[in-house]
Write a protein that holds these residues in place. Structure first.
Motif, PDB file in Angstrom:
ATOM      1  N   UNK A 141       0.870  -1.152   0.000  1.00  0.00           N
ATOM      2  CA  UNK A 141       0.000   0.000   0.000  1.00  0.00           C
ATOM      3  C   UNK A 141       0.926   1.226   0.000  1.00  0.00           C
ATOM      4  N   UNK A 142       0.682   2.148  -0.940  1.00  0.00           N
ATOM      5  CA  UNK A 142       1.452   3.395  -0.947  1.00  0.00           C
ATOM      6  C   UNK A 142       0.641   4.422  -0.166  1.00  0.00           C
ATOM      7  N   UNK A 143       1.193   4.843   0.960  1.00  0.00           N
ATOM      8  CA  UNK A 143       0.451   5.725   1.863  1.00  0.00           C
ATOM      9  C   UNK A 143       1.125   7.101   1.851  1.00  0.00           C
ATOM     10  N   UNK A 144       0.439   8.067   1.281  1.00  0.00           N
ATOM     11  CA  UNK A 144       1.041   9.395   1.140  1.00  0.00           C
ATOM     12  C   UNK A 144       0.482  10.333   2.195  1.00  0.00           C
ATOM     13  N   UNK A 145       1.384  11.075   2.822  1.00  0.00           N
ATOM     14  CA  UNK A 145       0.974  11.974   3.904  1.00  0.00           C
ATOM     15  C   UNK A 145       1.757  13.283   3.857  1.00  0.00           C
ATOM     16  N   UNK A 146       1.154  14.343   4.385  1.00  0.00           N
ATOM     17  CA  UNK A 146       1.885  15.604   4.449  1.00  0.00           C
ATOM     18  C   UNK A 146       2.815  15.660   5.656  1.00  0.00           C
ATOM     19  N   UNK A 147       3.905  16.395   5.534  1.00  0.00           N
ATOM     20  CA  UNK A 147       4.795  16.654   6.672  1.00  0.00           C
ATOM     21  C   UNK A 147       5.295  18.088   6.544  1.00  0.00           C
ATOM     22  N   UNK A 148       6.060  18.527   7.512  1.00  0.00           N
ATOM     23  CA  UNK A 148       6.568  19.900   7.522  1.00  0.00           C
ATOM     24  C   UNK A 148       5.454  20.908   7.267  1.00  0.00           C
ATOM     25  N   UNK A 149       4.402  20.791   8.027  1.00  0.00           N
ATOM     26  CA  UNK A 149       3.305  21.742   7.936  1.00  0.00           C
ATOM     27  C   UNK A 149       2.603  21.701   6.591  1.00  0.00           C
ATOM     28  N   UNK A 150       2.660  20.560   5.914  1.00  0.00           N
ATOM     29  CA  UNK A 150       1.980  20.422   4.630  1.00  0.00           C
ATOM     30  C   UNK A 150       2.821  20.896   3.456  1.00  0.00           C
ATOM     31  N   UNK A 151       4.076  21.298   3.740  1.00  0.00           N
ATOM     32  CA  UNK A 151       4.938  21.773   2.650  1.00  0.00           C
ATOM     33  C   UNK A 151       5.530  20.622   1.845  1.00  0.00           C
ATOM     34  N   UNK A 152       5.634  19.475   2.467  1.00  0.00           N
ATOM     35  CA  UNK A 152       6.265  18.333   1.811  1.00  0.00           C
ATOM     36  C   UNK A 152       5.354  17.121   1.962  1.00  0.00           C
ATOM     37  N   UNK A 153       5.306  16.279   0.936  1.00  0.00           N
ATOM     38  CA  UNK A 153       4.533  15.049   1.019  1.00  0.00           C
ATOM     39  C   UNK A 153       5.477  13.865   0.960  1.00  0.00           C
ATOM     40  N   UNK A 154       5.175  12.842   1.728  1.00  0.00           N
ATOM     41  CA  UNK A 154       5.996  11.647   1.707  1.00  0.00           C
ATOM     42  C   UNK A 154       5.122  10.437   1.424  1.00  0.00           C
ATOM     43  N   UNK A 155       5.624   9.530   0.589  1.00  0.00           N
ATOM     44  CA  UNK A 155       4.906   8.277   0.355  1.00  0.00           C
ATOM     45  C   UNK A 155       5.584   7.198   1.189  1.00  0.00           C
ATOM     46  N   UNK A 156       4.799   6.597   2.087  1.00  0.00           N
ATOM     47  CA  UNK A 156       5.339   5.668   3.071  1.00  0.00           C
ATOM     48  C   UNK A 156       4.907   4.245   2.707  1.00  0.00           C
ATOM     49  N   UNK A 157       5.826   3.303   2.898  1.00  0.00           N
ATOM     50  CA  UNK A 157       5.477   1.896   2.723  1.00  0.00           C
ATOM     51  C   UNK A 157       5.837   1.131   3.998  1.00  0.00           C
TER      52      UNK A 157
END
Lengths: 329, 261
Positions: A141-157
Motif C-alpha cells: 500500500x502506498x500511503x502518502x501523507x503531508x509533513x513539515x506543515x503540509x509543505x512536503x509530502x511523503x509516500x510511506x510503505x
C-alpha cells in the motif's frame, strides 16, 4: 503468514458510529478494486467496536463492508485506550489482515500507535492518499501523507510487517453508497481484564464558537490580517447562513478560539462553498480546505498562494469586497 | 516526585517555504525551535515542581548535537537535568524505532510521570508518545489541555476531544501527552540561563542504551519513505482585480446558487 483483506476500525462513541469509519470503508472498496486488477482478492471488513452496535451493521455494508466483525462489550461503550487497543490487537492476531485503516480522530490517534506497537507493525499517520503499488508482484500500500506543515509530502510503505496500517483524517475521503449485501456478522469473543485504571470524573460537551465545521455547507474563513474585523466577518457569515472559521494565523492572534481552525492542525473540511478572506494560503491551511467544491479567495496580495487553489480569486480588501457583495444579496 | 519530559527540537515549519521552480523546501534561515506541544509538557512539569518543590524534572531529547542549545534553554526555564540521546545509528528512525530508543533511555531512570507533547510540528504523527507508553506498559492520557490536580499518587487532567472535554484521573506511573493551546510556557530565568551555559549536557549513545543496531534508526524502522515530493499546486481559477462591482456580483451569485442547492 497468510495475510488477507482490508480491515477498517469503526469507532463508536456511546452508540454513535463516527462517519470516518464509513468513509474508510468506501475508500477500501477502491483499494479492493486496485488489488483485484492485480488478481489479488480482498474483502473489505468493518471492525465494529462498541456496545449495542447491531444497528450499525447494515450501515457498514451500505458504505462498502463485505463483512462485519462485531466486538460488543459494555466496557467498549465509550472507546478507551486500553480496551480498544486490546480489542483491535486480538482481531488482528486472529484474522491476519493485509491492511488495517483507522480514522485519525482523537481516539484513533490515541490507540492506533499502541495497536501497531503491540502487533509489531509500522504505522503511517494521517495519510491523505492511498493506493496499491502498481508495480508487478507488489502487494504494498502506498500511503502518502503531508509533513513539515503540509509543505512536503511523503509516500510511506510498510514492507516487512503486517498489517499495513494507516490512520486517515475524517473528511479526507467521502462515503459512497455501495450497498453491499448484508451478511451474518462475525461475533468476536471479547474477553478483557483491565490493568490500567483511568477514572473518568466528567465528560461535557465543548462550547463551540462556530457550529460544526465538518457539517457546514458554506464556510467563510478569515486569516491573520482579519484580526480586527472578526465581528464584521461573523456578521456577514451568519447573513448568508455560512459557518465562520479561521486560519491558524487568526487563531494565533488570540481573537478566536482554536475550535474553529481549519487546516492540517485544525479541522479538515469539504463544504460546498469556502470563502477565504485575507488568508495567504499556507500549505498548513490549504491542506484542510482544498477539497471544498468551490473556493473563493479574497486577498490584497495578488501573489498570495491561496489564489493557486481558488476557483474565483478577488484581489482586494475582504471587508470592502464583502460590504459590496451585501448589496447584491 | 520524578518526572521525565520528552522533547524534540524541530524546524519552525510556519517559516518553511517551497521553492516554486526547484520544487524543494527552502530550509536555509529557518530556525530550530522547541516543539510547541513539548514546551507545554515542560511547563506542566515545572508547574508540578512549583507545587512540590522536591520534584525532579528530567528532560530527554533525541536528535543531532545542535539540540544541546535547546536543552540549555530548558535549564533556563528551571528543569533539573537534561540528556541528549545521540548516536549516528539512531538517525532515520520511524516512530517505532524512535519510541523504542526513547523507552530504553527512560528505563535508565526512575519516574512517576512521563510527559510528552501530543505531536511534533515537523512530522505531525502523534505516535511517539503512545508507543513509548506501550513499550513501558503504562496507562496513557493523550490530548491533555490542562492539569487540574496532582497528588503524590495520581494526576487529574482535562483531555480534549473534538467536541467534548473529559476530566480523568490516572495513577502513577503513567504517560501524558499535552497540547500547546492552553498552556503558556514560562520565560527563561536570566540567572539560570547564565548558569546553564556552564552545564555539561550528558550524551546517551547506543552504548549507554545497550541498543542493538538492528532495532534502532533507519535499520530498525518498520516503515520506509519511498519518495518525497513537494505538492504541485493546481492552476489558478478565474481572477478579478480592479473591478469590485464585478467581483461583488459574482460572489453574490455563487452564494445564491449555494443557498438554493
Amino acid at each position: 503468514m497468510n495475510v488477507k483483506d482490508i480491515y477498517v476500525y469503526i469507532e463508536v462513541r456511546e452508540q454513535t458510529a463516527l462517519d470516518v469509519g464509513f468513509q474508510l470503508l468506501s475508500l477500501s472498496q477502491t483499494l479492493k478494486e486496485q488489488y483485484a486488477a492485480k488478481s489479488i482478492a480482498q474483502d473489505v471488513v468493518a471492525v465494529l467496536v462498541g456496545h449495542n452496535v447491531e444497528k450499525h451493521i447494515k450501515t457498514c455494508h451500505d458504505y462498502g463492508a463485505d463483512k462485519v466483525v462485531v466486538v460488543d462489550h459494555e466496557v467498549l461503550n465509550f472507546p478507551t485506550t486500553e480496551a480498544v487497543t486490546h480489542a483491535l490487537t486480538q482481531v488482528i492476531k486472529t484474522f491476519n489482515p493485509e491492511c488495517f485503516l483507522i480514522g485519525a480522530t482523537v481516539v484513533g490517534r490515541d490507540i492506533a500507535p499502541r495497536v501497531a506497537a503491540r502487533v509489531a507493525t509500522g504505522l503511517t499517520a494521517d495519510a491523505t492518499h492511498l493506493e496499491v503499488d502498481p508495480a508487478d508482484d507488489s502487494r504494498l500500500l502506498l500511503m502518502t501523507r503531508p509533513a513539515f506543515g503540509g509543505n512536503l509530502y511523503g509516500t510511506i510503505i510498510c514492507p516487512f510487517s503486517y498489517p499495513q496500517m494507516s490512520s486517515i483524517r475524517p473528511e479526507v475521503f467521502v462515503k459512497v453508497l455501495y450497498e453491499r449485501p448484508v451478511v451474518e456478522p462475525i461475533r468476536f469473543d471479547f474477553s478483557f481484564t483491565p490493568k490500567h485504571t483511568i477514572e473518568v470524573l466528567e465528560r461535557k460537551v465543548k462550547h463551540k464558537e462556530g457550529g460544526d465545521l465538518k457539517k457546514a455547507h458554506m464556510i467563510l474563513a478569515g486569516g491573520r490580517s482579519m484580526a480586527n474585523h472578526v465581528e464584521k466577518l461573523q456578521e456577514f457569515a451568519s447573513s448568508i447562513n455560512a459557518t465562520f472559521a479561521a486560519s491558524r494565523g487568526l487563531v494565533e492572534s488570540g481573537k478566536v478560539g482554536k475550535d474553529i481552525q481549519v487546516g492540517q492542525t485544525g479541522t479538515s473540511v469539504r463544504p460546498a462553498l469556502y470563502i477565504a478572506c485575507g488568508i495567504s494560503g499556507a500549505a498548513q491551511h490549504t491542506a484542510g480546505m482544498e477539497n471544498a467544491q468551490t473556493i473563493i479567495a479574497i486577498n490584497t496580495d495578488p501573489e498570495a498562494s491561496i489564489f493557486q487553489f481558488s476557483h474565483l480569486g478577488v484581489v482586494g480588501d475582504a471587508v470592502e469586497v464583502l460590504k459590496e457583495v451585501q448589496k447584491y444579496l | 516526585m520524578k518526572i521525565i519530559v520528552l522533547v524534540k527540537q524541530v524546524p519552525n515549519t510556519t517559516e518553511i517555504k517551497v521553492d516554486p521552480i526547484k520544487g524543494t523546501l527552502i530550509r536555509d534561515g529557518v530556525d530550530s525551535i522547541i516543539n510547541p506541544d513539548d514546551r507545554a509538557s515542560v511547563e506542566c512539569a515545572l508547574m508540578i515542581k512549583d507545587q512540590f518543590p522536591e520534584t525532579h524534572v528530567r528532560v530527554l531529547t533525541m536528535g543531532p548535537k545542535q539540540a544541546v542549545g535547546m536543552l540549555q534553554e530548558l535549564y533556563g526555564m528551571g528543569v533539573d537535568e537534561c540528556s541528549l540521546i545521540n548516536d549516528a545509528i539512531f538517525a532515520g528512525a520511524d516512530t517505532w524505532a524512535t519510541s523504542l530508543t526513547l523507552s530504553k533511555a527512560i528505563a535508565l531512570y526512575e519516574y512517576d510521570l512521563i510527559l510528552a507533547g501530543r505531536q511534533a510540528i515537523d512530522g505531525d504523527t502523534a505516535q511517539v508518545g503512545p508507543q513509548v507508553a506501550e513499550w513501558l506498559d503504562l496507562p496513557q492520557v493523550t490530548y491533555v489541555s490542562s492539569i487540574k490536580e496532582v497528588t503524590d499518587k495520581n494526576i487529574t487532567v482535562v483531555k480534549s476531544y473534538e467536541d467534548m472535554e473529559e476530566v480523568c484521573r490516572v495513577s502513577f506511573p503513567c504517560l501524558i501527552t499535552t497540547l500547546a493551546d492552553q498552556i503558556k510556557p514560562r520565560l527563561g530565568n536570566f540567572s539560570l540561563v547564565w548558569e546553564s551555559n556552564q552545564r555539561e549536557i550528558p550524551i546517551l549513545t547506543s552504548v549507554e542504551l545497550k541498543a542493538d543496531p538492528k532495532e534502532v534508526g533507519l535499520k530498525g524502522s518498520l516503515t520506509q519513505v519511498k519518495k518525497t515530493f513537494v505538492k504541485s499546486v493546481s492552476k489558478k481559477g478565474q481572477m478579478i482585480k480592479d473591478d469590485i462591482e464585478l467581483a461583488a456580483k459574482t460572489i453574490a451569485d455563487i452564494i445564491h446558487q449555494n443557498n438554493h442547492a
